[in-house]
Scaffold this motif. Structure first.
Motif, PDB file in Angstrom:
ATOM      1  N   TYR A   1      53.421  52.501  66.887  1.00  0.00           N
ATOM      2  CA  TYR A   1      53.323  51.047  66.215  1.00  0.00           C
ATOM      3  C   TYR A   1      53.669  51.140  64.934  1.00  0.00           C
ATOM      4  CZ  TYR A   1      49.536  52.612  63.143  1.00  0.00           C
ATOM      5  OH  TYR A   1      48.548  53.153  62.153  1.00  0.00           O
TER       6      TYR A   1
ATOM      7  N   ARG B   1      53.503  48.192  61.475  1.00  0.00           N
ATOM      8  CA  ARG B   1      53.146  47.089  61.033  1.00  0.00           C
ATOM      9  C   ARG B   1      54.168  46.003  60.740  1.00  0.00           C
ATOM     10  NH1 ARG B   1      48.092  46.466  57.962  1.00  0.00           N
ATOM     11  NH2 ARG B   1      47.826  44.199  58.041  1.00  0.00           N
TER      12      ARG B   1
ATOM     13  N   GLU C   1      50.831  41.742  61.961  1.00  0.00           N
ATOM     14  CA  GLU C   1      50.651  42.044  63.123  1.00  0.00           C
ATOM     15  C   GLU C   1      51.008  43.422  63.012  1.00  0.00           C
ATOM     16  OE1 GLU C   1      51.648  38.342  65.842  1.00  0.00           O
ATOM     17  OE2 GLU C   1      53.242  39.132  64.993  1.00  0.00           O
ATOM     18  N   TYR C   2      50.495  44.188  64.667  1.00  0.00           N
ATOM     19  CA  TYR C   2      51.050  45.493  64.828  1.00  0.00           C
ATOM     20  C   TYR C   2      51.966  45.245  66.181  1.00  0.00           C
ATOM     21  CZ  TYR C   2      47.259  47.062  61.910  1.00  0.00           C
ATOM     22  OH  TYR C   2      46.406  47.455  60.874  1.00  0.00           O
TER      23      TYR C   2
ATOM     24  N   ILE D   1      53.203  47.456  69.265  1.00  0.00           N
ATOM     25  CA  ILE D   1      53.144  48.724  69.926  1.00  0.00           C
ATOM     26  C   ILE D   1      53.951  49.003  71.206  1.00  0.00           C
ATOM     27  CG2 ILE D   1      51.357  50.308  70.938  1.00  0.00           C
ATOM     28  CD1 ILE D   1      49.309  48.063  69.948  1.00  0.00           C
TER      29      ILE D   1
ATOM     30  N   SER E   1      51.569  56.094  64.226  1.00  0.00           N
ATOM     31  CA  SER E   1      52.452  55.419  63.062  1.00  0.00           C
ATOM     32  C   SER E   1      53.631  56.134  62.873  1.00  0.00           C
ATOM     33  CB  SER E   1      51.812  55.033  61.942  1.00  0.00           C
ATOM     34  OG  SER E   1      51.184  55.852  61.230  1.00  0.00           O
TER      35      SER E   1
ATOM     36  N   SER F   1      46.276  55.343  65.456  1.00  0.00           N
ATOM     37  CA  SER F   1      45.224  54.329  65.398  1.00  0.00           C
ATOM     38  C   SER F   1      44.905  53.759  66.540  1.00  0.00           C
ATOM     39  CB  SER F   1      45.814  53.159  64.382  1.00  0.00           C
ATOM     40  OG  SER F   1      46.079  53.539  63.170  1.00  0.00           O
TER      41      SER F   1
ATOM     42  N   PHE G   1      43.481  50.249  69.307  1.00  0.00           N
ATOM     43  CA  PHE G   1      43.687  49.158  69.441  1.00  0.00           C
ATOM     44  C   PHE G   1      42.971  48.527  70.681  1.00  0.00           C
ATOM     45  CE2 PHE G   1      47.337  50.894  66.927  1.00  0.00           C
ATOM     46  CZ  PHE G   1      47.422  49.888  65.983  1.00  0.00           C
TER      47      PHE G   1
ATOM     48  N   ARG H   1      52.660  42.831  70.755  1.00  0.00           N
ATOM     49  CA  ARG H   1      52.181  42.355  69.450  1.00  0.00           C
ATOM     50  C   ARG H   1      50.847  41.819  69.367  1.00  0.00           C
ATOM     51  NH1 ARG H   1      55.361  40.650  65.327  1.00  0.00           N
ATOM     52  NH2 ARG H   1      57.703  41.285  65.825  1.00  0.00           N
TER      53      ARG H   1
ATOM     54  N   LEU I   1      42.623  45.923  65.621  1.00  0.00           N
ATOM     55  CA  LEU I   1      42.418  47.476  65.208  1.00  0.00           C
ATOM     56  C   LEU I   1      40.977  47.870  65.234  1.00  0.00           C
ATOM     57  CD1 LEU I   1      43.986  49.972  63.473  1.00  0.00           C
ATOM     58  CD2 LEU I   1      42.996  48.637  61.459  1.00  0.00           C
TER      59      LEU I   1
ATOM     60  N   GLU J   1      42.771  52.048  60.252  1.00  0.00           N
ATOM     61  CA  GLU J   1      44.198  52.534  60.477  1.00  0.00           C
ATOM     62  C   GLU J   1      44.192  54.098  60.157  1.00  0.00           C
ATOM     63  OE1 GLU J   1      48.691  51.182  59.744  1.00  0.00           O
ATOM     64  OE2 GLU J   1      47.062  50.061  58.885  1.00  0.00           O
TER      65      GLU J   1
END
Length: 382
Positions: free
Chosen positions: A139, A141, A145-146, A148, A170, A180, A182, A216, A222, A226
């Motif tokens: 993922y 940032r 937003e993240y 993935i 990450s 992390s 989600f 997204r 999250l 993180e």
């Protein structure tokens, strides 16, 4: 936490419901590879999904000892129903219960514990399998937003899940420190669900691949902090292993019950086959295996009730109970002889599913290594 009398009443209700409502239909829905929605709705009305989820979060607030007995009762008839009922307390719900915000608990955990919503947990990947720290899904940032990207394999509940708890890193070089967690709605753009068909075992539950193609999500997706995703995953896995162990005891008990019944009724060479020493020996092994597996599962549940981490105990319980289930299914199949292959007898389903129980939530080869490392001080127990 409910009192002992209420706990016994709940366990008794679960057993009666399983025998009266699930047993007449399990062979058919196992063959059809689906869960009957009407049974799921009935069990939701009865509060069967609440498990160990706290009452304040919409659950039943059961202690773990009551929970494992409840799951075992259902699993004596259908351990796949036991799997679905254990998810709010285990692999799916435990992550939100332990790490979720109040809003995440309200939106996802409450309906999950009520049985009005179902979820999935996306941990396993095609390349890394049980090596969670070695996952390849990533993922980045992007503002608030993240994004993935990656894939997961052997993920369950794809046909009924409203959301997916999944994990991404990450930076792959950081191993577990970069992961992390989600929560992703299953209707999110870029999320692809691809079920497998005609599985060897675990047939009623819809399992398959999850593809994350630049999915997204907002900051509210999250779960936990993180970089703390590995801790989120391990908390969920620990509870999940307890559920698998409980289901395995239920399957082993079902094999024992089937073997005893068949051995008494079946006659060969002028007498009941129950009179033959080889049959008695197999039944004895099953009796001892079921009793010891149940004690080990209870031991792990008691540790969790005391607020302890039970990483080693749940690993032991999962490995041992699923091995007992498979040995019991093999011996029960042998006692049934040619009738073991007949769809009129449940023993074929027990044998198929017990093999898979040895693989899910970490293969038993992995657990054997983990337990050895913890026993020798090479790996932390808590």
């Amino acid at each position: 936490m409910i009192d002992r009398e209420s706990a016994e009443q709940l366990i008794d209700l679960a057993g009666r419901y399983a025998r009266d409502k699930i047993a007449p239909r399990v062979a058919a829905y196992d063959q059809e590879e689906r869960f009957p929605r009407d049974l799921l709705a009935e069990m939701a009305e009865l509060g069967f999904f609440g498990g160990t989820v706290p009452v304040d979060d919409g659950g039943a607030g059961l202690d773990f000892v009551t929970f494992v007995s409840f799951i075992e009762e259902i699993s004596k008839v259908c351990h796949m129903m036991g799997c679905l009922l254990s998810m709010p307390s285990g692999l799916v719900g435990a992550s939100i219960s332990d790490f979720g915000t109040d809003e995440q608990k309200r939106r996802w955990l409450g309906p999950l514990a009520a049985g009005t919503m179902f979820g999935a947990a996306g941990v396993t990947e095609p390349g890394s399998g049980s090596d969670v720290a070695g996952m390849q899904t990533t993922y980045v940032r992007d503002g608030d937003e993240y994004v993935i990207s990656g894939s997961k394999a052997w993920i369950s509940n794809l046909d009924i899940a409203s959301f997916l708890i999944t994990f991404a890193t990450s930076d792959r070089s950081l191993r577990h420190k970069g992961i992390s967690a989600f929560i992703i709605p299953t209707d999110a753009v870029g999320l692809g669900l691809h079920p497998y068909e005609d599985k060897f075992g675990f047939r009623p539950i819809c399992t398959g691949d999850v593809i994350l193609d630049d999915v997204r999500v907002g900051a509210d997706a999250l779960l936990g902090e993180e970089g703390a995703g590995f801790s989120v995953a391990m908390a969920a896995v620990e509870r999940g292993r307890l559920g698998v162990a409980s289901r395995s005891v239920g399957v082993a008990q079902a094999c024992l019950d089937a073997a005893r019944s068949y051995a008494v009724d079946r006659h060969a060479f002028g007498r009941s086959i129950a009179a033959f020493q080889i049959v008695q020996s197999k039944v004895t092994d099953m009796e001892v295996g079921v009793a010891t597996a149940r004690l080990l599962v209870r031991h792990a549940a008691e540790a969790l009730d005391r607020g302890e981490r039970a990483r080693k105990l749940t690993s032991m319980a999962k490995m041992y109970a699923s091995d007992v289930a498979h040995r019991s299914a093999t011996d029960a199949f042998q006692i049934h002889g040619a009738y073991g292959v007949s769809p009129e007898f449940a023993i074929g389903r027990y044998l198929r599913d017990s093999k898979v129980l040895q693989i899910v939530e970490g293969s038993n080869d992995l657990h054997r290594a983990l337990i050895g490392e913890m026993s020798l001080g090479l790996r932390e127990v808590s």
